[in-house]
Design a protein around this motif. Structure first.
Motif, PDB file in Angstrom:
ATOM      1  N   UNK A   1       1.457 -26.223  -4.878  1.00 51.37           N
ATOM      2  CA  UNK A   1       2.839 -26.010  -4.430  1.00 51.37           C
ATOM      3  C   UNK A   1       2.972 -24.804  -3.512  1.00 51.37           C
ATOM      4  N   UNK A   2       1.975 -23.909  -3.501  1.00 50.09           N
ATOM      5  CA  UNK A   2       1.997 -22.767  -2.584  1.00 50.09           C
ATOM      6  C   UNK A   2       1.596 -23.164  -1.161  1.00 50.09           C
ATOM      7  N   UNK A   3       0.998 -24.344  -1.006  1.00 47.62           N
ATOM      8  CA  UNK A   3       0.491 -24.748   0.298  1.00 47.62           C
ATOM      9  C   UNK A   3       1.290 -25.863   0.948  1.00 47.62           C
ATOM     10  N   UNK A   4       1.894 -26.759   0.135  1.00 43.61           N
ATOM     11  CA  UNK A   4       2.520 -27.923   0.728  1.00 43.61           C
ATOM     12  C   UNK A   4       3.445 -28.588  -0.287  1.00 43.61           C
ATOM     13  N   UNK A   5       4.393 -29.362   0.219  1.00 45.52           N
ATOM     14  CA  UNK A   5       5.205 -30.197  -0.673  1.00 45.52           C
ATOM     15  C   UNK A   5       4.382 -31.416  -1.058  1.00 45.52           C
ATOM     16  N   UNK A   6       4.507 -31.903  -2.291  1.00 41.91           N
ATOM     17  CA  UNK A   6       3.680 -33.033  -2.723  1.00 41.91           C
ATOM     18  C   UNK A   6       3.931 -34.270  -1.868  1.00 41.91           C
ATOM     19  N   UNK A   7       2.868 -35.019  -1.616  1.00 37.98           N
ATOM     20  CA  UNK A   7       2.939 -36.261  -0.864  1.00 37.98           C
ATOM     21  C   UNK A   7       3.233 -37.393  -1.843  1.00 37.98           C
ATOM     22  N   UNK A   8       4.392 -38.016  -1.723  1.00 39.48           N
ATOM     23  CA  UNK A   8       4.800 -39.057  -2.673  1.00 39.48           C
ATOM     24  C   UNK A   8       3.774 -40.182  -2.715  1.00 39.48           C
ATOM     25  N   UNK A   9       3.269 -40.446  -3.900  1.00 41.18           N
ATOM     26  CA  UNK A   9       2.243 -41.459  -4.087  1.00 41.18           C
ATOM     27  C   UNK A   9       0.848 -40.883  -4.088  1.00 41.18           C
ATOM     28  N   UNK A  10       0.661 -39.743  -3.420  1.00 45.24           N
ATOM     29  CA  UNK A  10      -0.644 -39.073  -3.392  1.00 45.24           C
ATOM     30  C   UNK A  10      -0.433 -37.586  -3.661  1.00 45.24           C
ATOM     31  N   UNK A  11       0.287 -37.314  -4.729  1.00 45.73           N
ATOM     32  CA  UNK A  11       0.592 -35.922  -5.091  1.00 45.73           C
ATOM     33  C   UNK A  11      -0.683 -35.106  -5.317  1.00 45.73           C
ATOM     34  N   UNK A  12      -1.777 -35.792  -5.582  1.00 49.67           N
ATOM     35  CA  UNK A  12      -3.056 -35.157  -5.870  1.00 49.67           C
ATOM     36  C   UNK A  12      -3.764 -34.669  -4.607  1.00 49.67           C
ATOM     37  N   UNK A  13      -3.292 -35.074  -3.404  1.00 44.94           N
ATOM     38  CA  UNK A  13      -4.103 -34.873  -2.204  1.00 44.94           C
ATOM     39  C   UNK A  13      -4.295 -33.402  -1.851  1.00 44.94           C
ATOM     40  N   UNK A  14      -3.283 -32.561  -2.040  1.00 42.94           N
ATOM     41  CA  UNK A  14      -3.448 -31.145  -1.703  1.00 42.94           C
ATOM     42  C   UNK A  14      -4.599 -30.543  -2.500  1.00 42.94           C
ATOM     43  N   UNK A  15      -4.624 -30.810  -3.799  1.00 37.24           N
ATOM     44  CA  UNK A  15      -5.742 -30.332  -4.623  1.00 37.24           C
ATOM     45  C   UNK A  15      -7.068 -30.884  -4.108  1.00 37.24           C
ATOM     46  N   UNK A  16      -7.106 -32.177  -3.830  1.00 33.00           N
ATOM     47  CA  UNK A  16      -8.361 -32.808  -3.425  1.00 33.00           C
ATOM     48  C   UNK A  16      -8.867 -32.220  -2.116  1.00 33.00           C
ATOM     49  N   UNK A  17      -7.993 -32.047  -1.142  1.00 34.07           N
ATOM     50  CA  UNK A  17      -8.439 -31.534   0.152  1.00 34.07           C
ATOM     51  C   UNK A  17      -8.874 -30.076   0.044  1.00 34.07           C
ATOM     52  N   UNK A  18      -8.188 -29.289  -0.774  1.00 36.84           N
ATOM     53  CA  UNK A  18      -8.609 -27.896  -0.964  1.00 36.84           C
ATOM     54  C   UNK A  18     -10.024 -27.842  -1.543  1.00 36.84           C
ATOM     55  N   UNK A  19     -10.337 -28.729  -2.463  1.00 32.54           N
ATOM     56  CA  UNK A  19     -11.696 -28.792  -3.009  1.00 32.54           C
ATOM     57  C   UNK A  19     -12.701 -29.217  -1.938  1.00 32.54           C
ATOM     58  N   UNK A  20     -12.270 -30.070  -1.016  1.00 33.56           N
ATOM     59  CA  UNK A  20     -13.171 -30.567   0.035  1.00 33.56           C
ATOM     60  C   UNK A  20     -13.519 -29.502   1.071  1.00 33.56           C
ATOM     61  N   UNK A  21     -12.674 -28.479   1.242  1.00 34.26           N
ATOM     62  CA  UNK A  21     -12.909 -27.496   2.307  1.00 34.26           C
ATOM     63  C   UNK A  21     -13.253 -26.113   1.765  1.00 34.26           C
ATOM     64  N   UNK A  22     -13.395 -25.956   0.454  1.00 34.76           N
ATOM     65  CA  UNK A  22     -13.675 -24.639  -0.138  1.00 34.76           C
ATOM     66  C   UNK A  22     -15.063 -24.152   0.251  1.00 34.76           C
ATOM     67  N   UNK A  23     -15.237 -22.835   0.226  1.00 34.27           N
ATOM     68  CA  UNK A  23     -16.544 -22.227   0.496  1.00 34.27           C
ATOM     69  C   UNK A  23     -17.385 -22.112  -0.777  1.00 34.27           C
ATOM     70  N   UNK A  24     -16.718 -22.003  -1.897  1.00 30.87           N
ATOM     71  CA  UNK A  24     -17.384 -21.962  -3.205  1.00 30.87           C
ATOM     72  C   UNK A  24     -16.608 -22.919  -4.101  1.00 30.87           C
ATOM     73  N   UNK A  25     -17.313 -23.844  -4.759  1.00 31.70           N
ATOM     74  CA  UNK A  25     -16.636 -24.906  -5.496  1.00 31.70           C
ATOM     75  C   UNK A  25     -17.128 -24.969  -6.935  1.00 31.70           C
ATOM     76  N   UNK A  26     -16.185 -24.884  -7.874  1.00 28.93           N
ATOM     77  CA  UNK A  26     -16.477 -25.050  -9.306  1.00 28.93           C
ATOM     78  C   UNK A  26     -15.702 -26.276  -9.780  1.00 28.93           C
ATOM     79  N   UNK A  27     -16.410 -27.345 -10.124  1.00 30.35           N
ATOM     80  CA  UNK A  27     -15.756 -28.601 -10.485  1.00 30.35           C
ATOM     81  C   UNK A  27     -15.611 -28.710 -11.997  1.00 30.35           C
ATOM     82  N   UNK A  28     -14.896 -29.731 -12.435  1.00 25.99           N
ATOM     83  CA  UNK A  28     -14.846 -30.083 -13.855  1.00 25.99           C
ATOM     84  C   UNK A  28     -15.716 -31.315 -14.058  1.00 25.99           C
ATOM     85  N   UNK A  29     -15.793 -31.794 -15.279  1.00 26.83           N
ATOM     86  CA  UNK A  29     -16.574 -33.007 -15.562  1.00 26.83           C
ATOM     87  C   UNK A  29     -15.715 -34.223 -15.218  1.00 26.83           C
TER      88      UNK A  29
END
Length: 923
Positions: free
Chosen positions: A856-884
């Motif tokens: 929510x600090x970066x963008x308004x949620x995309x209706x139907x793909x509210x998850x996309x901001x999180x997903x794209x941030x993970x795709x462009x990070x310099x250091x990535x810690x994922x979950x299972x």
């Protein structure tokens, strides 16, 4: 006393020296101004006296006291050979060889510089001799360490095998070479220990000749003076072993090339297990041996076993009492002892060949192995066998006392009263490599009932009730795929009972093995034609394999037989609603759905059918509402998630028009289930694999409407005429991708495709190209990355998934693991910024010291793909810690910039590095 009063300081040092207290004064003596030759000689004498006194103390066994004094002097005084040499000796005795080597190097450096200090009071030549002795001792330890750095040892008991021992040794040689190639380590060492059990032929000479012809192998040959049996010979060989792992090979059998690699890799990857077993190729009768005999043999034969040496030692090795030699059930006793105390894994890959030879055990048991009788049935036991059984029980009773003991090996299985056992040996078709099933996921940890029941059926393999209870316990603790072998055993013991076929059909269905499930269910129905549940399951199989009309007929028959008030009636009703939907009978589907929802309002599949009917009838608002109700019933299921996303994205964006199907005969590949199995991350994995597979084999892929059409401008043709449904369980499609298995076309392929990503790595560029943001999504994606990088030069992204996680295989790693990792990393990063991708924003408080930012600090949620901001941030990070989770794992696959990837490790209880293109998707 002034420090510059040399006479007084030296006098006090001499006086105290007579009382053995020179250590306290020597630093002051050493710091006195130099210049007087006599004074310099006297100071050197004092140092020599001190070195001598400390040497005496060392000889008297006061090692630690001498070490403390020497350490103090070496730190305070200028370099002195005698003191450095003594401290090196102390460190060597204390087991600190690295420090001893460094100190000895300093001594040599002083000698090379021509420094003569430390020579006083020692006979000529004594110093180099003593230093040479320490050097030799250090060299001996290093050589022993190199020897014992062997991966492990292969122990071969041999008796009268002059004609075939060379073949067995050659197989070890090939297996070692294969290991070196796969491990990328041409220097990997394996030790071979052959124990000749007083052979009357030329076995010893044959082994010596082979050793001379293969000088690159480390081989020991032990020649017994009398025949003591295979168990005793294996124990002798194990006592001479090098390395942490043990393999056993009978001289008339042989390893297939992958044996050492497969088993050693499993032991390396699973420190919590004590042993590994593989499948066996049974020479000329491999196709004819009965499943029950195959299972029993593979559970006890020593040659398909790899075991940790510490585990072998703890159980006391193989029994060698009189009933067990020269040929007895010592292997059975050994296997039961291992399984009593340690967890293990089983892979069905055949890596050992068991030879049928005149008069050997295999030859004597051949008739029984082909007869269909379970082991233990047939002729009555002889006294020697009863004696061996008693000795086995005696040993197992004694080993019970080992439970709970403290030691450095893999965990000893706890008491049967505990329910938190580590993974036990899996006899299922896929061993430890079970594929992901979102609807039937388990964490693979058996409870105490499984441990106890395994021991019970091992003692009485023909007891039907024991196998039935074991199958149920495994299913409850580890999931359906793991329990298939046990249910098959029950069916073999009770082939005329409908329920045994029904149970097997159920677990095969839940494992995604639909053709096999249908066979078992039809057998159950043949034995009991009025079995409503068998008809219900057959209806489900028909639905999953694309035969909606057949599903409706079977489910209608089941409904007529089942009481309308029974719990199963609602299951049948819900499945019928889906089948009617798949037939396109929308009004019937809605009517059936409403009827079932009135009885059970919280059923996911009912709301799914109602939503599909509303969507087909042109009522998008009603459809959206029903899909959201379905998601609330089960947020982890894929179809409602996909349809909701498509309905909302369709309101804002227009997907590209689907391409027309190529229409090439024999080249179609359809995936009508895409969008139904798994959510976003897993759907990308599925689509990516299918596109790579189609491109690799020149196939024409057809897929339904799904999220990727709107986000990534995918324009694949829509599914045309129905094709036979094929599950990923029916064929190794990953091997087919690389050309190692036949190509499948003209089928409707379904699956999750959550396999090890090494098979996808050669195609990573093509995979990433599939998921470039589309024309509508690109500006949003670009803005997200720009705003993120405006916060700092190093983007660290964490994924913490909570909402639909926390059960079975979908375990949750605690925030503490991530926070600890961040605390160790943060200070070394260049202007870092923390992004927290999560469905539980309240977790941000746990990371407050790092000032995390959220979607929510970066963008308004995309209706139907509210998850996309999180997903794209993970795709462009310099250091990535994922979950299972496949969500963040797939983001890691698409991330082109990260220089560090970590993920939670359940066994080590911390975050560990991983390579997205060489890892399991889920742990």
């Amino acid at each position: 006393m002034a420090p510059a009063d040399p006479g007084l300081v030296l006098l006090m040092a001499l006086v105290e020296g007579t009382e053995g207290k020179t250590v306290r004064w020597l630093p002051r003596v050493a710091l006195l101004p130099a210049g007087d030759a006599a004074f310099e000689r006297l100071r050197e004498v004092m140092l020599s006296i001190t070195a001598h006194r400390l040497s005496v103390r060392l000889e008297d066994g006061a090692t630690d006291r001498a070490g403390v004094a020497l350490e103090r002097l070496v730190e305070a005084l200028p370099p002195h050979r005698a003191l450095l040499r003594l401290l090196a000796l102390v460190r060597f005795i204390q087991g600190r060889e690295a420090e001893a080597g460094e100190l000895l190097a300093r001594v040599s450096s002083l000698a090379a510089d021509g420094d003569a200090d430390g020579a006083a009071g020692e006979a000529a030549g004594a110093v180099p001799v003593r230093e040479a002795g320490l050097e030799r001792a250090l060299h001996a330890l290093e050589k022993r360490r190199r020897d014992h750095r062997a991966v492990g040892s292969v122990v071969i008991p041999a008796y009268r095998v002059e004609g075939c021992i060379g073949r067995a040794l050659d197989s070890v040689d090939r297996a070692v070479r294969y290991y070196r190639q796969e491990a990328g380590d041409p220097d990997a060492r394996f030790h071979i220990c052959v124990v000749d059990d007083a052979s009357p032929d030329g076995t010893v000479e044959a082994v010596r000749a082979w050793s001379r012809a293969h000088p690159d192998h480390s081989l020991s040959l032990i020649a017994n003076s009398g025949n003591g049996g295979a168990g005793r010979s294996r124990n002798l060989g194990a006592a001479m072993a090098m390395g942490p792992y043990l393999w056993f090979l009978d001289a008339d059998d042989w390893f297939l090339d992958r044996h050492l690699w497969v088993t050693a890799t499993m032991l390396d990857r699973h420190p919590e297990i004590g042993f590994v077993r593989t499948g066996i190729r049974f020479d000329s009768i491999d196709r004819d041996i009965t499943p029950v005999w195959r299972s029993a043999s593979e559970a006890t034969y020593p040659c398909n076993l790899a075991v940790r040496r510490v585990c072998h030692d703890l159980i006391g090795g193989f029994p060698d009492e009189e009933p067990f030699n020269p040929a007895g059930p010592e292997d059975v006793c050994y296997s039961k002892s291992l399984q009593l105390l340690f967890a293990g894994v089983k892979t069905e890959e055949q890596t050992v060949c068991y030879t049928l030879g005149d008069g050997n055990v295999f030859d004597r048991l051949k008739a029984d192995m082909l007869s269909g009788r379970p082991p233990g049935q047939g002729a009555p036991p002889e006294p020697v066998h009863l004696a061996a059984e008693l000795l086995i029980r005696r040993r197992l009773y004694a080993l019970e006392a080992r439970r709970g003991m403290a030691w450095d090996g893999p965990p000893i299985l706890p008491d049967r009263s505990r329910a938190d056992d580590p993974p036990a040996m899996e006899p299922g078709r896929h061993g430890v490599h079970n594929t992901h099933d979102a609807h039937n996921a388990h964490d693979g940890r058996p409870d105490s009932a499984v441990t106890a029941l395994r021991a019970a059926v091992a003692l009485d393999p023909g007891r039907i009730e024991g196998w039935n209870r074991l199958a149920m316990a495994i299913h409850a603790a580890q999931g359906p795929a793991a329990s298939v072998a046990a249910f098959r055993r029950v069916r073999l013991l009770l082939p005329e009972t409908a329920s045994t076929h029904l149970n097997l059909g159920n677990v095969l269905f839940d494992s995604g093995r639909w053709p096999s499930a249908e066979t078992s269910l039809r057998q159950a129905l043949a034995l009991d034609p009025a079995r409503a549940y068998a008809l219900f399951q057959l209806g489900r199989v028909a639905g999953r394999t694309g035969r909606a009309d057949a599903a409706c007929r079977l489910l209608a028959r089941a409904a007529r037989l089942e009481s309308p008030t029974s719990p199963a009636a609602t299951d049948i009703g819900a499945e019928m609603a889906l089948a009617l939907r798949d037939c396109g009978r929308w009004q019937d589907a809605a009517r059936q759905g409403r009827r079932t929802a009135a009885l059970v309002p919280g059923r996911y599949d009912v709301h799914l059918a109602l939503a599909a009917a509303a969507e087909a009838e042109g009522r998008p608002a009603a459809a959206l509402s029903a899909y959201e109700r379905a998601i609330r019933c089960h947020p982890g299921f894929g179809e409602a998630f996909t349809r909701r996303a498509v309905l909302l994205l369709r309101q804002s964006w227009k997907a590209p028009a689907p391409r027309l199907a190529a229409g090439r005969a024999g080249r179609r590949l359809v995936a009508t289930e895409l969008g139904r199995n798994g959510r976003f991350g897993n759907q990308l994995l599925q689509y990516g694999f299918l596109r790579l597979y189609a491109a690799r084999h020149d196939l024409d892929l057809e897929v339904p409407d799904w999220v990727g059409r709107y986000l990534y401008d995918c324009d694949d043709p829509l599914p045309g005429a129905p094709l036979p449904r094929v599950s990923e369980e029916d064929h190794d499609f990953f091997a087919s991708l690389s050309g190692a298995a036949p190509v499948w076309a003209e089928c409707d392929l379904t699956g999750y495709f959550c396999r090890h990503t090494a098979a996808l790595a050669p195609y990573r560029t093509d995979f990433r190209r599939l998921f470039m943001p589309g024309r509508y999504l690109w500006p949003r994606a670009d803005a997200i990355e720009h705003r993120l990088r405006a916060r700092g030069r190093t983007v660290v992204a964490l994924h913490l998934r909570r909402g639909d996680y926390g059960w079975g295989r979908f375990w949750v790693a605690p925030e503490l693991w991530y926070r600890t990792w961040l605390e160790q990393l943060w200070a070394d990063l260049d202007s870092p910024v923390l992004y927290l991708a999560t469905d539980a924003p309240e977790l941000a408080e746990a990371f407050a010291p790092f000032s995390p930012i959220l979607a929510t600090d970066l963008d308004t949620p995309l209706a139907g793909a509210e998850f996309f901001t999180d997903f794209h941030a993970l795709c462009v990070a310099d250091v990535l810690a994922i979950s299972n989770s496949t969500f963040s794992f797939t983001a890691g696959l698409l991330n082109r910039t990260a220089r560090r990837f970590v993920r939670p490790d359940r066994h080590r209880r911390m975050l560990v590095p991983y390579d997205p293109w060489d890892a399991e998707v889920l742990l």
